[in-house]
Write an enzyme that holds these catalytic residues in place. Structure first.
Site, mmCIF file in Angstrom:
data_model
loop_
_atom_site.group_PDB
_atom_site.id
_atom_site.type_symbol
_atom_site.label_atom_id
_atom_site.label_comp_id
_atom_site.label_asym_id
_atom_site.label_seq_id
_atom_site.Cartn_x
_atom_site.Cartn_y
_atom_site.Cartn_z
ATOM 1 N N CYS A 26 0.862 -1.175 0.000
ATOM 2 C CA CYS A 26 0.000 0.000 0.000
ATOM 3 C C CYS A 26 0.902 1.230 0.000
ATOM 4 O O CYS A 26 2.010 1.185 -0.535
ATOM 5 C CB CYS A 26 -0.944 -0.023 1.205
ATOM 6 S SG CYS A 26 -0.110 -0.095 2.798
ATOM 7 N N HIS A 546 29.432 9.081 39.594
ATOM 8 C CA HIS A 546 29.873 8.303 38.438
ATOM 9 C C HIS A 546 31.329 7.916 38.663
ATOM 10 O O HIS A 546 32.241 8.728 38.511
ATOM 11 C CB HIS A 546 29.735 9.140 37.162
ATOM 12 C CG HIS A 546 29.871 8.340 35.907
ATOM 13 N ND1 HIS A 546 31.072 7.857 35.456
ATOM 14 C CD2 HIS A 546 28.940 7.918 35.007
ATOM 15 C CE1 HIS A 546 30.892 7.188 34.327
ATOM 16 N NE2 HIS A 546 29.611 7.211 34.033
#
Length: 624
Positions: A26, A546
């Site tokens: 389509c 971190h």
């Protein structure tokens, strides 16, 4: 990859050519009827560059490609023994509803380009006439009107050819059946008002131009008649006998039974929808607009195309098409919100592209490639469309012609008394979906390209999901989580931290591997690799510790977590045990940034003036 490479790879991942019964396409999707859907390697398909997603509707396996789908389809056909025509082979048992939707989808998908093109011409003609740029009585107007109206007037012929391919019968015999019921002599006979009969049997007068249901029913019957006649006809006579008997039987049966039945069903359907929207339009439009994207996902929207055409033919207006427009605007707005908020450069670009495509009326790339993938934007798209539906319900917006698409190029569908409100409603749906999706947020897509997204940026995206801009009214003091040398963030080698893009803070180069909590609070994030921890203090400070630079690559090696995500912790409580020497031997820097990710919630972040710190020493003071 090229269209050829993509086509070959798709064919391989759907189970190979032998697993494909038929394939069509389509506007945006490849639609496979497969012998065994279990042979499909779906996850590998979705990861192909050029594939935006997959979907299963009924038994049909669909692959969302986007605007390039005709080129990919052409390469699949060219590089295989597959045919562009369906062979009509059964794909297995289906329930009645799935079978009906499969038929409607298969019949309408091939003719959509013709309908879209003709609808666009009718829309342009409506604009020229409305603004007085072309006289409706002129010969130019008459010719243009014939060009635009031809596909709709002779729609039964287009549907007959497409339906014959779907049902596995001869498309030219089907076209002949449709041409017969549209013949001007018959139309004149029915319009005369006199009783009509055929060999003494009554024929119910009906007008078949622009109709949908009668011809589909007729060709469905014809497929069985043709098969039956062919079975009992000698091969030397098939060319003459099969088409002759099929046409002679099906056309009269259509005129006497299924044709009028189809027209009556269409009239009742149109009247029922008219009653629903005229009496309960407020609720109906909001619900339909808000759920239309779900209808599109199932493929059921193709079942509504004949209803839209029938509504315009019978009533002159349609309310289903406006809902489809709003759904597309909602998907476009949600994808645009992702473009605004995503930090993944490649995905950001994709989001903008598919947003524009959705605005043009091609919504599957935005829906499957972005919004459904991220989940929350899809919810935002539904809610945005519902808001637009509310505006349409209040202002009574309807469609008056079948435009080229349910997007900006097809706004000519709304040319009529509510045209201005129709345009405003489209903007309302887009803006509402954008705002709602942006506020809902989403988990961003990590980049697979290391050069584009570093591991530290992946951490940044995860932590960014918890960042707030709320101004806090309590000071907060952080004690040092590590023992070691104090380092300014600007001296950290990773620009993610040194540029303070994640927030202000400070770093420590540790001399031992003990990491403790800097505050009383809750562990809100503990990364799987244990190299980073997010903590929210009792005062509302959001802190990222971190350990090391790029240590995410160690995948947890040398890290031992002493707490779990969700635990409450107190200042000085051990969080991690880290093997610093092992990290150094692997070639990683152990410097540890301590970041206030919601820096904007505080008026000032004061750093210690010490050059070295121990556990318990004041490291940062946050002023409310």
């Amino acid at each position: 990859m090229s269209h050829k490479e993509l086509g070959i790879k798709i064919l391989e991942l759907v189970g190979g050519e032998d697993n494909v019964q038929s394939v069509i396409h389509c506007m945006t999707r490849l639609r496979f009827n497969l012998r065994d859907n279990k042979k499909v390697k779906r996850s590998e398909l979705e990861n192909l560059d050029g594939v935006m997603g997959t979907n299963i509707s009924g038994s049909q396996f669909q692959i969302i490609i986007g605007n390039d789908v005709p080129k990919v389809y052409k390469e699949i056909i060219h590089n295989s023994k597959l045919s562009e025509d369906s062979n009509g082979e059964k794909t297995g048992s289906k329930n009645v509803i799935s079978a009906i939707f499969d038929v409607i989808s298969g019949v309408f998908t091939p003719i959509l380009p013709a309908i879209a093109g003709a609808g666009m011409i009718k829309g342009i003609l409506a604009i020229l006439s409305t603004f007085g740029w072309l006289d409706a009585a002129s010969q130019t107007y008459i010719i243009l009107n014939a060009i635009g109206d031809g596909a709709f007037y002779f729609l039964p012929i287009l549907l007959a050819v497409s339906a014959a391919r779907k049902f596995g019968s001869n498309p030219y015999i089907a076209a002949t059946i449709a041409a017969a019921i549209l013949h001007p002599t018959l139309t004149e006979l029915f319009n005369a008002g006199e009783p009509v009969s055929f060999i003494g049997l009554p024929v119910i007068a009906a007008v078949y131009s622009s109709t949908v249901i009668p011809i589909i029913l007729a060709i469905w019957i014809a497929s069985y008649v043709e098969t039956f006649v062919d079975k009992f006809t000698h091969s030397s006579l098939k060319l003459i006998v099969v088409p002759t008997l099929t046409i002679l039987f099906v056309v009269p049966v259509t005129l006497m039974t299924v044709g009028p039945l189809g027209v009556i069903l269409g009239d009742y359907l149109s009247s029922g929808l008219g009653f629903l929207f005229e009496d309960y339009g407020f609720i109906a439009m909001v619900l339909l607009a808000g759920t239309f994207s779900l209808i599109i996902m199932t493929g059921m929207h193709y079942a509504l195309v004949p209803i839209m055409i029938n509504n315009l033919t019978v009533k002159g207006i349609d309310y289903l098409m406006p809902a489809m427009f709003l759904a597309n605007m909602g998907q476009a707005g949600a994808a645009f919100a992702v473009f605004l908020k995503s930090r993944n450069k490649k995905f950001k670009s994709l989001s903008l592209t598919v947003s524009i495509t959705a605005l043009m009326g091609i919504t599957e790339p935005a829906m499957y490639g972005v919004n459904v993938r991220l989940k929350k934007p899809f919810v935002g798209a539904l809610l945005g469309a519902a808001v637009g539906g509310l505006y349409y319900a209040i202002t009574g917006v309807a469609a008056y012609i079948l435009g080229g698409s349910a997007g900006l190029p097809g706004v000519t569908s709304f040319i009529g008394p509510t045209f201005v409100h129709a345009l405003i409603g489209l903007a309302v749906a887009f803006i509402a979906a954008t705002i709602i999706s942006y506020l809902l947020g989403f988990e961003d897509v990590p980049s697979e390209n290391q050069d584009e997204t570093t591991p530290e940026e992946t951490v940044e995206k995860t932590v960014a999901a918890t960042i707030t801009d709320t101004q806090l009214d309590t000071d907060c003091v952080l004690v040092s989580p590590l023992k070691g040398e104090v380092v300014e963030l600007s001296e950290v080698s990773d620009p993610t931290f040194s540029s303070e893009v994640m927030g202000e803070g400070i770093a420590v180069r540790p001399v031992d591997g003990k990491v403790v909590s800097p505050v009383n609070g809750v562990v809100t994030t503990l990364f799987r690799t244990k190299h980073a921890i997010g903590i929210t203090s009792e005062e509302g400070a959001e802190i990222l510790i971190h350990v090391g630079i790029d240590t995410v690559q160690l995948d947890g090696k040398y890290f031992e977590a002493l707490i779990e995500q969700g635990d409450r912790v107190t200042a000085g409580q051990p969080l991690l045990e880290v093997d610093l020497e092992g990290i150094k031997k692997e070639g990683f820097d152990t410097v540890t940034p301590v970041i206030i990710t919601n820096t904007t919630s505080f008026s000032k972040v004061n750093q210690t003036d010490k050059t070295s710190v121990s556990h318990g020493d004041v490291l940062l003071k946050l002023e409310a």
